[in-house]
Design a protein around this motif. Structure first.
Motif, mmCIF file in Angstrom:
data_model
loop_
_atom_site.group_PDB
_atom_site.id
_atom_site.type_symbol
_atom_site.label_atom_id
_atom_site.label_comp_id
_atom_site.label_asym_id
_atom_site.label_seq_id
_atom_site.Cartn_x
_atom_site.Cartn_y
_atom_site.Cartn_z
ATOM 1 N N LEU A 284 61.434 46.165 51.464
ATOM 2 C CA LEU A 284 61.066 46.471 50.081
ATOM 3 C C LEU A 284 60.527 47.892 49.943
ATOM 4 O O LEU A 284 59.899 48.438 50.853
ATOM 5 N N ASP A 285 60.740 48.463 48.774
ATOM 6 C CA ASP A 285 60.123 49.733 48.421
ATOM 7 C C ASP A 285 58.609 49.544 48.319
ATOM 8 O O ASP A 285 58.107 48.430 48.144
ATOM 9 N N SER A 286 57.854 50.638 48.423
ATOM 10 C CA SER A 286 56.390 50.549 48.399
ATOM 11 C C SER A 286 55.874 49.909 47.105
ATOM 12 O O SER A 286 54.897 49.157 47.116
ATOM 13 N N VAL A 287 56.528 50.188 45.974
ATOM 14 C CA VAL A 287 56.120 49.580 44.707
ATOM 15 C C VAL A 287 56.326 48.068 44.753
ATOM 16 O O VAL A 287 55.465 47.295 44.314
ATOM 17 N N SER A 288 57.436 47.642 45.301
ATOM 18 C CA SER A 288 57.717 46.205 45.392
ATOM 19 C C SER A 288 56.739 45.517 46.336
ATOM 20 O O SER A 288 56.352 44.362 46.104
ATOM 21 N N ARG A 289 56.325 46.216 47.390
ATOM 22 C CA ARG A 289 55.313 45.649 48.287
ATOM 23 C C ARG A 289 53.989 45.473 47.554
ATOM 24 O O ARG A 289 53.288 44.472 47.748
ATOM 25 N N LEU A 290 53.646 46.445 46.709
ATOM 26 C CA LEU A 290 52.436 46.297 45.896
ATOM 27 C C LEU A 290 52.551 45.096 44.964
ATOM 28 O O LEU A 290 51.601 44.331 44.798
ATOM 29 N N TRP A 291 53.729 44.926 44.364
ATOM 30 C CA TRP A 291 53.899 43.828 43.419
ATOM 31 C C TRP A 291 53.721 42.480 44.111
ATOM 32 O O TRP A 291 52.995 41.610 43.613
ATOM 33 N N ILE A 292 54.358 42.287 45.258
ATOM 34 C CA ILE A 292 54.295 40.968 45.906
ATOM 35 C C ILE A 292 52.901 40.710 46.462
ATOM 36 O O ILE A 292 52.390 39.584 46.416
ATOM 37 N N GLY A 293 52.230 41.746 46.968
ATOM 38 C CA GLY A 293 50.858 41.572 47.439
ATOM 39 C C GLY A 293 49.925 41.212 46.297
ATOM 40 O O GLY A 293 49.072 40.323 46.417
ATOM 41 N N SER A 294 50.090 41.887 45.176
ATOM 42 C CA SER A 294 49.263 41.613 44.006
ATOM 43 C C SER A 294 49.498 40.202 43.476
ATOM 44 O O SER A 294 48.547 39.469 43.157
ATOM 45 N N ALA A 295 50.768 39.807 43.366
ATOM 46 C CA ALA A 295 51.088 38.479 42.850
ATOM 47 C C ALA A 295 50.542 37.382 43.763
ATOM 48 O O ALA A 295 49.997 36.373 43.293
ATOM 49 N N PHE A 296 50.678 37.577 45.080
ATOM 50 C CA PHE A 296 50.187 36.571 46.023
ATOM 51 C C PHE A 296 48.663 36.440 45.915
ATOM 52 O O PHE A 296 48.125 35.330 45.873
ATOM 53 N N CYS A 297 47.956 37.576 45.864
ATOM 54 C CA CYS A 297 46.493 37.535 45.810
ATOM 55 C C CYS A 297 45.999 36.912 44.505
ATOM 56 O O CYS A 297 45.009 36.171 44.506
ATOM 57 N N ALA A 298 46.671 37.203 43.405
ATOM 58 C CA ALA A 298 46.271 36.596 42.125
ATOM 59 C C ALA A 298 46.420 35.079 42.189
ATOM 60 O O ALA A 298 45.529 34.330 41.741
ATOM 61 N N ASP A 299 47.534 34.607 42.740
ATOM 62 C CA ASP A 299 47.738 33.157 42.869
ATOM 63 C C ASP A 299 46.699 32.539 43.800
ATOM 64 O O ASP A 299 46.213 31.428 43.557
ATOM 65 N N TYR A 300 46.373 33.257 44.869
ATOM 66 C CA TYR A 300 45.400 32.748 45.839
ATOM 67 C C TYR A 300 44.028 32.583 45.181
ATOM 68 O O TYR A 300 43.358 31.554 45.352
ATOM 69 N N ILE A 301 43.606 33.596 44.426
ATOM 70 C CA ILE A 301 42.300 33.519 43.759
ATOM 71 C C ILE A 301 42.282 32.362 42.766
ATOM 72 O O ILE A 301 41.326 31.583 42.714
ATOM 73 N N ARG A 302 43.345 32.242 41.974
ATOM 74 C CA ARG A 302 43.419 31.133 41.014
ATOM 75 C C ARG A 302 43.261 29.782 41.713
ATOM 76 O O ARG A 302 42.587 28.881 41.212
ATOM 77 N N SER A 303 43.931 29.638 42.844
ATOM 78 C CA SER A 303 43.942 28.341 43.539
ATOM 79 C C SER A 303 42.591 27.989 44.143
ATOM 80 O O SER A 303 42.381 26.843 44.560
ATOM 81 N N HIS A 304 41.673 28.939 44.206
ATOM 82 C CA HIS A 304 40.354 28.678 44.798
ATOM 83 C C HIS A 304 39.219 28.768 43.786
ATOM 84 O O HIS A 304 38.046 28.801 44.173
ATOM 85 N N TYR A 305 39.547 28.785 42.505
ATOM 86 C CA TYR A 305 38.493 28.846 41.495
ATOM 87 C C TYR A 305 37.589 27.618 41.531
ATOM 88 O O TYR A 305 36.427 27.678 41.111
#
Length: 349
Positions: A124-145
């Motif tokens: 992946l391009d660096s921007v796409s790596r940022l997108w997938i990392g951001s999306a994964f972390c957002a889902d992770y935080i939601r799942s532990h609220y």
């Protein structure tokens, strides 16, 4: 670029040949520019080529294109254009690979702790790596609220406008901000997001990048999320955090060694150490004020931005929207965040 006149309206004179199909490209981003000779120099106004094409689809020789005055190229519009173009093409070109990378990330979703190596995003391009990392972390935080017992404090790692533009343009990040704001809206204690913006990072950032930083924090303030800023470079190394009195959720994706690093802890010494650090930041914030407008004005001063001019331009741009200037092509991007940030700044007293 075409010559234009300004009689209260900006009208660019377009040659007959140029009003044809060659403007209409499905992916490549193009602007149609009108330049006006003004007493103090040349002023340039811009319109997305797809918008211009539809305005001139049946035009003849010597047609004149009306370009909204609000789309004058300055530090604000240039910053948003740059951010959209920077993110858009990479996400478009990686669209299929992003789907594959998300599938590869699915086994990590049920883990309490994970640090995915960059192998998962190596194509992946660096921007796409940022997108997938951001999306994964957002889902992770939601799942532990469910482990949080009170209103948390958030620590975010964005230091420059390029990083902060993801809050303004990634669709999933706006949804995440709105959901987290709503989660704790009924409580008496405000939610706070904290940033570390060292003086060196500010000094080496262009004016458009600094404006993107301010717009990202304005978006948070518009949702009732208070912002705080430290200029102490010692806090650069702090990971992305969500912290309450007894729990810590770590979710790091910006400037991380891996694609992401997530973890949960209720160890008293770990939670206490981070709580002390964030408490110090909150107590010594360079943007401290009792109101959103006050905090953003202090931030503008710290970033050496002209608040009065910025507020006037944001009021106009927020009312008009950026769609005619910088409409994203990728399904993963949206202008809703940056439009909301501008509207909010424009309505502040």
């Amino acid at each position: 670029m075409y010559p234009a006149t300004d009689d209260g309206r900006v009208l660019a004179t377009i040659g007959h040949v140029d009003a044809g199909q060659r403007w209409r490209r499905p992916v490549q981003r193009r602007l149609v520019l009108g330049h006006v000779d003004a007493p103090d120099g040349v002023e340039v106004f811009a319109l997305d080529s797809r918008q211009a094409y539809w305005c001139l689809v049946a035009a003849g020789r010597g047609a004149r294109l009306l370009i909204p005055r609000v789309y004058q190229l300055d530090a604000i519009t240039t910053g948003v254009l740059w951010a959209v173009a920077n993110l858009d093409l990479s996400l478009l070109l990686d669209d299929a690979r992003l789907d594959a990378a998300q599938a590869a990330a699915s086994p990590y979703r049920g883990m309490a702790r994970s640090a995915a190596s960059r192998d998962i995003t190596e194509d992946l391009d660096s921007v796409s790596r940022l997108w997938i990392g951001s999306a994964f972390c957002a889902d992770y935080i939601r799942s532990h609220y469910d482990i949080l017992s009170d209103v948390p404090i958030y620590w975010t790692r964005e230091q420059r406008g390029e990083e902060a533009s993801t809050w303004l343009l990634f669709s999933h990040k706006l949804r995440y901000l709105r959901e987290t704001a709503e989660q704790f809206r009924s409580t008496s204690q405000p939610m706070t997001r904290m940033f570390c913006l060292p003086e060196q990072a500010v000094a080496t950032s262009s004016v458009p990048e600094r404006i993107l930083l301010l717009l990202a924090m304005a978006l948070m303030e518009s949702l009732g999320i208070q912002t705080a800023v430290t200029d102490d470079p010692e806090y650069i190394a702090l990971p992305g955090l969500v912290l309450d009195q007894r729990h810590m959720i770590m979710a790091t994706w910006i400037r991380a060694d891996d694609a992401w690093h997530v973890d949960v802890s209720d160890q008293p010494h770990t939670v206490a150490a981070y709580r002390d650090a964030l408490g110090h930041v909150q107590a010594h914030s360079v943007t401290a004020d009792d109101t959103p407008g006050g905090r953003l004005r202090h931030l503008a001063d710290y970033l050496s931005l002209d608040w009065h001019r910025l507020q006037g331009r944001c009021a106009d741009l927020g009312q008009y929207g950026f769609a005619g200037l910088a409409e994203p092509r990728s399904r993963l991007l949206s202008l809703d965040g940056v439009n909301q940030a501008c509207r909010f700044i424009g309505t502040l007293p």
